[in-house]
Design a protein around this motif. Structure first.
Motif, mmCIF file in Angstrom:
data_model
loop_
_atom_site.group_PDB
_atom_site.id
_atom_site.type_symbol
_atom_site.label_atom_id
_atom_site.label_comp_id
_atom_site.label_asym_id
_atom_site.label_seq_id
_atom_site.Cartn_x
_atom_site.Cartn_y
_atom_site.Cartn_z
ATOM 1 N N LEU A 37 0.818 -1.209 0.000
ATOM 2 C CA LEU A 37 0.000 0.000 0.000
ATOM 3 C C LEU A 37 0.853 1.262 0.000
ATOM 4 O O LEU A 37 0.373 2.341 -0.356
ATOM 5 N N ARG A 38 2.093 1.149 0.420
ATOM 6 C CA ARG A 38 3.030 2.274 0.425
ATOM 7 C C ARG A 38 4.365 1.787 -0.136
ATOM 8 O O ARG A 38 5.375 1.714 0.571
ATOM 9 N N PRO A 39 4.425 1.434 -1.417
ATOM 10 C CA PRO A 39 5.615 0.787 -1.984
ATOM 11 C C PRO A 39 6.859 1.677 -1.966
ATOM 12 O O PRO A 39 7.975 1.170 -1.944
ATOM 13 N N ASP A 40 6.689 2.977 -1.969
ATOM 14 C CA ASP A 40 7.835 3.884 -2.027
ATOM 15 C C ASP A 40 8.334 4.310 -0.649
ATOM 16 O O ASP A 40 9.320 5.062 -0.552
ATOM 17 N N HIS A 41 7.657 3.882 0.409
ATOM 18 C CA HIS A 41 8.051 4.290 1.764
ATOM 19 C C HIS A 41 8.050 3.063 2.671
ATOM 20 O O HIS A 41 6.998 2.697 3.220
ATOM 21 N N PHE A 48 4.508 3.879 14.375
ATOM 22 C CA PHE A 48 3.157 3.450 14.008
ATOM 23 C C PHE A 48 2.192 4.633 13.981
ATOM 24 O O PHE A 48 1.407 4.789 13.040
ATOM 25 N N LEU A 49 2.242 5.496 15.016
ATOM 26 C CA LEU A 49 1.297 6.605 15.097
ATOM 27 C C LEU A 49 1.685 7.777 14.194
ATOM 28 O O LEU A 49 0.909 8.716 14.047
ATOM 29 N N ASP A 50 2.894 7.725 13.603
ATOM 30 C CA ASP A 50 3.230 8.711 12.567
ATOM 31 C C ASP A 50 2.660 8.280 11.214
ATOM 32 O O ASP A 50 2.353 9.116 10.358
ATOM 33 N N LEU A 51 2.526 6.973 11.046
ATOM 34 C CA LEU A 51 2.012 6.442 9.786
ATOM 35 C C LEU A 51 0.493 6.363 9.787
ATOM 36 O O LEU A 51 -0.146 6.623 8.759
ATOM 37 N N PHE A 52 -0.081 6.037 10.950
ATOM 38 C CA PHE A 52 -1.525 5.857 11.046
ATOM 39 C C PHE A 52 -2.119 6.817 12.074
ATOM 40 O O PHE A 52 -1.502 7.123 13.094
ATOM 41 N N GLU A 53 -3.349 7.236 11.781
ATOM 42 C CA GLU A 53 -4.132 7.999 12.749
ATOM 43 C C GLU A 53 -5.144 7.056 13.385
ATOM 44 O O GLU A 53 -5.892 6.364 12.679
ATOM 45 N N LEU A 54 -5.165 7.019 14.695
ATOM 46 C CA LEU A 54 -6.104 6.156 15.405
ATOM 47 C C LEU A 54 -7.474 6.824 15.471
ATOM 48 O O LEU A 54 -7.607 7.971 15.900
ATOM 49 N N ARG A 79 -2.260 8.454 7.314
ATOM 50 C CA ARG A 79 -2.187 9.909 7.438
ATOM 51 C C ARG A 79 -1.907 10.584 6.082
ATOM 52 O O ARG A 79 -2.215 11.750 5.905
ATOM 53 N N THR A 80 -1.333 9.852 5.143
ATOM 54 C CA THR A 80 -1.041 10.400 3.815
ATOM 55 C C THR A 80 -1.994 9.781 2.788
ATOM 56 O O THR A 80 -2.519 8.687 2.979
ATOM 57 N N ALA A 81 -2.185 10.506 1.710
ATOM 58 C CA ALA A 81 -3.095 10.040 0.660
ATOM 59 C C ALA A 81 -2.488 8.846 -0.079
ATOM 60 O O ALA A 81 -1.268 8.783 -0.264
ATOM 61 N N PRO A 82 -3.343 7.913 -0.501
ATOM 62 C CA PRO A 82 -4.784 7.862 -0.223
ATOM 63 C C PRO A 82 -5.060 7.462 1.218
ATOM 64 O O PRO A 82 -4.391 6.588 1.754
ATOM 65 N N HIS A 83 -6.043 8.117 1.821
ATOM 66 C CA HIS A 83 -6.312 7.940 3.249
ATOM 67 C C HIS A 83 -7.191 6.711 3.471
ATOM 68 O O HIS A 83 -8.337 6.802 3.929
ATOM 69 N N THR A 84 -6.633 5.565 3.180
ATOM 70 C CA THR A 84 -7.376 4.313 3.307
ATOM 71 C C THR A 84 -7.639 3.989 4.775
ATOM 72 O O THR A 84 -6.739 4.072 5.611
#
Length: 346
Positions: A37-41, A48-54, A79-84
């Motif tokens: 889902l984030r192939p370039d990063h 975890f909480l920098d990548l995802f918003e709870l 937290r970054t688009a697309p905001h899946t």
């Protein structure tokens, strides 16, 4: 292979959207589908909480608070688009935690957005069953679409055949009737020109029907060449043709067109080295001169004018006289009184 390596392979196979997070909240390992889902990063090394918003549980700002809350169910959003949006379960272990994530009801959107396939999910996941259904539906819809396009093409072809004279490619009588029917109450002036070939029977009798078919095809070509794209040219009988001129009722122009047709059609047409000699008689009825006539009535007036042209010696055109219903024949070379719609006496 170490036990940790075996465990990592097991998690990647059974939980391809898992994350292993240490007790400080840093991601140490991510499943192959989640990483897709984030192939370039790369996810390992990120917090975890920098990548995802709870979004569940709420009011949790630190990872150790999440672990201390005892909550096992999670709702998170990138937290970054697309905001899946993802759903998950967290299982605390000594020194780390394993979080297994899934798309929930947004699975179909995720498959589309990230180009996922059944290989990206655990073999026992219900997601694979849903994907099979989606693939089956897509295949059925694809077949249905192809069938629908074939049926549409067949319908168009059938309609074209129903309105087309197969020998000449012109419109047929049915098509002309539809064109005239649309003229009723349309408010746009028009003219009807009825053309009958002279001496056509002699061509068939002396040279055969193949020669006659050749003549009819050449006549059709000439009629199309001498008319505009918006005009309707139809073969309405064996050697009878009708032209419906849109927004054209000017007598001098109609007479010039008719005379050009007569001049061209009386030129011998060659068929297998032998000349086919015909001519044409023409009757013309402009709608503005017959304000009370229906389209069918105007065609009848053009037909009557055609017979007058026949009786006047053929290779002739004749206008239906305005209002009175009488016609005046116009022999070749005669000076026409355009205001009266006929030829001068004598």
């Amino acid at each position: 292979m170490t036990c940790n390596d075996t465990l990592a392979r097991l998690l990647a196979r059974l939980c391809p959207m898992h994350i292993v997070v240490d007790d400080t909240g840093v991601i140490r390992r991510a499943g192959p589908t989640l990483q897709k889902l984030r192939p370039d990063h790369p996810m390992p090394g990120q917090r975890f909480l920098d990548l995802f918003e709870l979004t569940r549980p709420r009011r949790t700002c630190r990872f150790d608070d999440l672990l201390a809350s005892g909550e096992s169910k999670l709702n998170v959003t990138f937290r970054t688009a697309p905001h899946t949006a993802l759903k998950g379960h967290i299982v605390p272990l000594p020194g780390c935690a394993v979080i297994d994530l899934s798309f929930g009801i947004s699975l179909i959107d995720a498959v589309r957005d990230y180009a996922l396939s059944s290989a990206d999910f655990a073999p026992t996941s219900l997601a694979t069953e849903l994907l099979y259904l989606v693939e089956a539906k897509s295949a059925v819809m694809g077949e249905y679409g192809q069938l629908s396009r074939r049926l549409q093409a067949a319908r168009v072809s059938a309609e074209e055949q129903a309105f087309t004279d197969t020998l000449t490619g012109l419109k047929n009588r049915r098509a002309m009737d539809h064109v005239l029917a649309r003229k009723a109450g349309g408010g746009i002036p028009y003219s009807v020109m009825h053309i009958d070939l002279d001496f056509f029977k002699q061509v068939n009798d002396t040279l055969g029907h193949a020669a006659g078919d050749h003549v009819l095809q050449q006549v059709a070509r000439i009629l199309v060449e001498e008319t505009r794209h918006e005009d309707t040219v139809a073969r309405v009988g064996g050697d009878e043709f009708v032209i419906v001129f849109d927004d054209l009722t000017d007598r001098p122009r109609l007479r010039r067109i008719g005379q050009r047709l007569i001049d061209r059609l009386q030129q011998p047409m060659q068929f297998r080295g032998r000349p086919c000699a015909i001519s044409a008689s023409i009757g013309i009825a402009p709608s503005v001169e017959q304000p009370l006539s229906t389209p069918a009535g105007l065609l009848r007036l053009a037909d009557l004018a055609l017979y007058d042209a026949k009786h006047a010696g053929r290779s002739t055109l004749c206008f239906a006289a305005p209002r009175s219903g009488t016609r005046t024949a116009c022999p070749p070379g005669a000076e026409v009184d355009e205001t009266q719609g006929g030829c001068p006496p004598g």
